[in-house]
Motif scaffolding. Structure first.
Motif, PDB file in Angstrom:
ATOM      1  N   ALA A   1       0.814  -1.219   0.000  1.00  0.00           N
ATOM      2  CA  ALA A   1       0.000   0.000   0.000  1.00  0.00           C
ATOM      3  C   ALA A   1       0.845   1.265   0.000  1.00  0.00           C
ATOM      4  O   ALA A   1       0.491   2.263  -0.631  1.00  0.00           O
ATOM      5  CB  ALA A   1      -0.942  -0.008   1.200  1.00  0.00           C
TER       6      ALA A   1
ATOM      7  N   ALA B   1      -1.060   0.580  -8.869  1.00  0.00           N
ATOM      8  CA  ALA B   1      -2.294   0.183  -8.185  1.00  0.00           C
ATOM      9  C   ALA B   1      -2.873  -1.136  -8.702  1.00  0.00           C
ATOM     10  O   ALA B   1      -3.307  -1.975  -7.905  1.00  0.00           O
ATOM     11  CB  ALA B   1      -3.337   1.301  -8.291  1.00  0.00           C
TER      12      ALA B   1
ATOM     13  N   MET C   1      -1.330  -4.287  -6.941  1.00  0.00           N
ATOM     14  CA  MET C   1      -1.340  -4.406  -5.490  1.00  0.00           C
ATOM     15  C   MET C   1      -1.321  -5.870  -5.068  1.00  0.00           C
ATOM     16  O   MET C   1      -2.027  -6.712  -5.638  1.00  0.00           O
ATOM     17  CB  MET C   1      -2.578  -3.693  -4.939  1.00  0.00           C
ATOM     18  CG  MET C   1      -2.648  -3.673  -3.441  1.00  0.00           C
ATOM     19  SD  MET C   1      -1.329  -2.692  -2.712  1.00  0.00           S
ATOM     20  CE  MET C   1      -1.652  -3.016  -0.985  1.00  0.00           C
TER      21      MET C   1
ATOM     22  N   PHE D   1      -7.940  -4.345  -1.752  1.00  0.00           N
ATOM     23  CA  PHE D   1      -7.528  -3.049  -2.295  1.00  0.00           C
ATOM     24  C   PHE D   1      -8.624  -2.626  -3.260  1.00  0.00           C
ATOM     25  O   PHE D   1      -8.700  -3.079  -4.399  1.00  0.00           O
ATOM     26  CB  PHE D   1      -6.187  -3.188  -3.006  1.00  0.00           C
ATOM     27  CG  PHE D   1      -5.561  -1.883  -3.406  1.00  0.00           C
ATOM     28  CD1 PHE D   1      -4.997  -1.047  -2.459  1.00  0.00           C
ATOM     29  CD2 PHE D   1      -5.506  -1.498  -4.738  1.00  0.00           C
ATOM     30  CE1 PHE D   1      -4.395   0.150  -2.828  1.00  0.00           C
ATOM     31  CE2 PHE D   1      -4.914  -0.302  -5.119  1.00  0.00           C
ATOM     32  CZ  PHE D   1      -4.350   0.518  -4.161  1.00  0.00           C
TER      33      PHE D   1
ATOM     34  N   VAL E   1      -7.835  -7.238  -5.572  1.00  0.00           N
ATOM     35  CA  VAL E   1      -7.822  -5.876  -6.105  1.00  0.00           C
ATOM     36  C   VAL E   1      -9.140  -5.703  -6.853  1.00  0.00           C
ATOM     37  O   VAL E   1      -9.398  -6.409  -7.836  1.00  0.00           O
ATOM     38  CB  VAL E   1      -6.629  -5.630  -7.047  1.00  0.00           C
ATOM     39  CG1 VAL E   1      -6.641  -4.196  -7.568  1.00  0.00           C
ATOM     40  CG2 VAL E   1      -5.322  -5.918  -6.319  1.00  0.00           C
TER      41      VAL E   1
END
Length: 797
Positions: free
Chosen positions: A221, A239, A242, A304, A351
């Motif tokens: 993160a 991102a 993740m 996430f 994710v």
């Protein structure tokens, strides 16, 4: 619930095998085939754009530019200073140093007669040859020397995959195609050629010359948080990766510049089904992949969602609501380690993206504001956090979003990150068929978005349908055959039937008395149809079901409706003017406190306000509302209030009197030939000509301050008040519409008006504003309503 694969997979987690750099660095490459290559090379510092923010992928590349690109991608850029070539036509040329180094490494050669012709367009044959040479291949290598040029180098380039997705043009190599060529070469292995002409492969890829490889890089993160010191995603959007363990290349600042591969097991797509402990994911190819878990609970730290770690735990069933999902796992646990399959206990995280709101934009973005038409924009250090706002779809910036755009929000649970997907896709036509949840418009089937502003459609609804990025309907403008008009039920009368000659007929239709949104009290017949035996064969629909039923009706029977008095409904009339559809909005209205100062209580521009006083439910203008009152509110999916039923006596008891300045009164007749007064009044920040309800409402002359009951159209009461004592402001906040007098701050009311008045004869000079008041200097009078807000300021002039 099964989700249809999105046609726009450009949300926070793009469902592709690898992602190399943030999109949007150059404004003219978004729709090109070379965008990924250009972005990757830009992140690596190999290519650059122009000062106007463009890359110009169609522009051809010169031989000099090609030489420089190869020197840079080989990491020799810092070594060119002072280098001079032996070519006669490059002396003093801007690229001479790069050409000299490239020639010295055997990457480029001249064109004959001691010349290089640096400004000539480089052909694809030449560009391909230069790239192959940059990898270490020479004319003397056994893999090349047995064929003539350029075939020998083009064949080798094809074997290495260098020409994949490159559109080779005979007119010359363009910047987009060259970028793709270089991008394809990044992971090609560097070689040397020995004295026997044999090719000797190294362990290094071309990209290793300009970046450092890390084969054990785990995305956490902190590495995707732009405000964290460990942030490593400035050049590559991390991102979507993740929880994954990656093979990456880093620059000198430990920023990821290139993602080569993942060491993790990843299943990505959309949820097909969650059945007990099994999660089934439909991939982009339509394959269904299933993962079985040991328990139902999922810790927040393992999810996430929308660009940030969740704050609250979920269960597996919650994954059904996601739009996209990646299940990330290791392959090193249990007895089946490293078998290429996700086993129980190997999953390390999810994710996901999930839609949090969908609106049809009414108010465009205002710089610095933390809301976009009710949508939350992330903040950092009390400012809009533009670094954590991604706008994609048909526009790529907040400033470009326009009225009537459909905006789908993907907001993280902690409100620190958001993605806004903007769509300008509309379909015009009629609902010609309804099949379950699908609506056929002009022959094509569409689903209704889960966040649709419209609840449902009826067969025959016609107009413009606004679609989101999944081609699902979010909003609608047009002519609806379904209930569209709001009303309050005042009363209901049953119908009666008559039996004659062994046949039963309707004597009186049942009737419903409504206070409508058009401020009319109307009695409507309610549609019902009987056969000759008195059986109901058709009737108005109440919440989708038949409103009436019964058999063997005779003249003593009545037709009753299950609607409570004073309930709020939506209704529709058929061609005969009878009510044939009713939707109950609230059958038992309960009132709560509404504070219009709160941003959560934003009124829609066409809000309908019913006043429950005396149970007549008159419709009043929204300007008659006090700041706080008790009411029942109906909201649209953007959170705006579209209907208010205000509790009895609330409009009369709270701030019913506002202060205004009246300058002229004339006797007049209204449309009903009743004698009234026409007056000129300063209120609501404007000079207005309005009517009174009686012929003597204003009885104390003009050029005076009055306390009035004003509904936005008519003056019901007007009482003259003395001029207040003149004061000066101790402080001003004109931008915030606040005035400080003595030790007290006062806010301007919704009716607030500032005027300049010639005190010699009380004549209004003009409308003014708070910027015309200088603290401690300007004399003015002010008038407070019962909410202790300023309705009127008179600046003495």
């Amino acid at each position: 619930m099964k989700k249809v694969l999105s046609l726009v997979l450009v949300i926070a987690m793009v469902l592709s095998s690898m992602s190399f750099a943030f999109a949007g660095t150059f404004e003219d490459i978004a729709d090109t085939d070379y965008a990924k290559a250009i972005e990757a090379l830009s992140a690596l510092g190999v290519v650059s754009g122009y000062e106007d923010g463009t890359y110009r992928p169609e522009k051809t590349v010169t031989r000099a530019e090609m030489a420089k690109l190869l020197v840079e991608i080989l990491g020799y850029g810092d070594l060119v200073s002072g280098s001079k070539s032996n070519f006669t036509d490059t002396q003093g040329h801007w690229a001479d140093s790069w050409i000299a180094l490239a020639a010295g490494k055997g990457i480029v050669i001249g064109t004959g007669d001691g010349k290089f012709t640096p400004d000539r367009t480089v052909s694809y044959d030449e560009a391909i040859t230069m790239v192959v040479r940059a990898l270490g291949y020479t004319d003397a290598s056994n893999e090349i020397k047995n064929m003539t040029w350029p075939t020998n180098f083009k064949v080798k380039a094809a074997e290495l995959g260098l020409t994949k997705d490159v559109s080779l043009s005979a007119s010359g190599a363009d910047r987009g195609g060259v970028a793709q060529l270089l991008y394809n070469a990044l992971t090609a292995v560097l070689v040397t050629v020995n004295s026997d002409g044999d090719v000797v492969k190294s362990d290094d890829e071309l990209i290793s010359r300009i970046a450092e490889r890390d084969d054990d890089y785990t995305v956490t993160a902190d590495k995707v948080d732009v405000h964290n010191k460990n942030f490593a995603g400035e050049l590559v959007d991390l991102a979507p990766y993740m929880f994954q363990n990656l093979k990456v290349y880093l620059n000198d600042d430990d920023q990821v510049v290139f993602v080569k591969d993942t060491n993790s097991l990843v299943i990505e797509g959309t949820i097909d089904e969650v059945d007990d402990l099994t999660v089934a994911v439909e991939t982009a190819t339509g394959t269904i992949k299933k993962v079985t878990f040991a328990d139902y609970d999922v810790d927040a730290e393992d999810v996430f969602e929308n660009g940030s770690v969740k704050e609250s735990d979920i269960v597996l069933a919650d994954l059904e609501d996601t739009e996209t999902i990646k299940i990330v796992a290791t392959d090193g646990l249990g007895t089946n380690k490293e078998d290429g399959k996700i086993q129980a206990g190997e999953v390390v995280g999810f994710v996901t993206t999930i839609q949090t709101e969908a609106i049809r934009l009414e108010q465009t973005y205002v710089a610095g504001k933390t809301k976009l038409d009710g949508l939350t924009l992330p903040e950092y250090e009390d400012k809009v956090d533009t670094a954590n706002i991604k706008v994609t779809g048909d526009v790529d910036s907040l400033e470009d979003i326009e009225e009537d755009d459909i905006v789908v929000e993907f907001l993280s649970e902690d409100e620190t990150v958001t993605t806004l997907v903007v769509t300008r896709n509309v379909v015009e036509g009629k609902v010609t068929r309804i099949d379950g949840s699908k609506y056929y418009i002009s022959g094509t089937a569409y689903d209704l978005s889960d966040l649709s502003i419209v609840a449902s459609f009826d067969l025959g609804d016609e107009g413009v349908f606004f679609l989101d990025h999944n081609d699902e309907i979010v909003d609608y403008d047009g002519s609806s055959v379904g209930p569209t008009n709001y009303a309050v039920v005042i009363g209901f009368e049953p119908g009666t039937i008559t039996e004659k000659f062994n046949s039963t007929s309707i004597d009186d239709y049942p009737q419903i008395k409504l206070a409508t949104q058009d401020d009319e009290t109307v009695v409507f017949d309610v549609y019902v149809k009987l056969n000759s035996s008195g059986d109901v064969t058709g009737s108005a629909k109440l919440d989708g079901a038949n409103m009436f039923s019964g058999t063997d009706l005779d003249d003593t029977d009545t037709l009753d409706a299950a609607i409570d008095q004073y309930s709020l409904i939506k209704y529709r009339l058929n061609a005969d003017g009878k009510v044939n559809k009713i939707e109950v909005v609230n059958n038992s209205i309960t009132y709560t406190n509404i504070d219009l100062d709160k941003t959560s209580n934003k009124l829609a521009s066409d809000v309908v306000v019913f006043d429950a006083t005396d149970n007549d439910y008159d419709v009043v203008d929204a300007s008659a509302l006090p700041t706080e009152f008790s009411a029942y509110a109906v909201r649209n999916t953007s959170g705006e209030i579209i209907v208010l039923v205000v509790e009895a006596d609330e409009l009369d008891s709270a701030a019913e009197v506002s202060y205004a300045y009246i300058t002229k009164v004339n006797q007049s007749f209204n449309g009903s030939d009743e004698e009234i007064q026409t007056i000129v009044i300063y209120t609501d920040g404007a000079k207005k000509t309005v009517y009174t309800t009686e012929d003597d409402t204003v009885a104390n002359g003009t050029k005076k301050v009055y306390g009035v009951k004003y509904d936005g159209e008519d003056i019901d009461e007007a009482t003259a008040v003395p001029f207040a004592s003149a004061v000066t402001a101790s402080a001003m906040n004109a931008r915030g519409a606040m005035v400080k007098v003595g030790a007290n701050w006062y806010a301007m009311s919704e009716h607030a008006t500032v005027i300049g008045v010639d005190m010699s004869d009380n004549t209004v000079n003009d409308l003014r504003d708070l910027y015309d008041i200088k603290a401690g200097v300007t004399l003015f009078q002010y008038y407070l309503n019962s909410d202790q807000e300023i309705d009127l300021i008179i600046i003495q002039e």
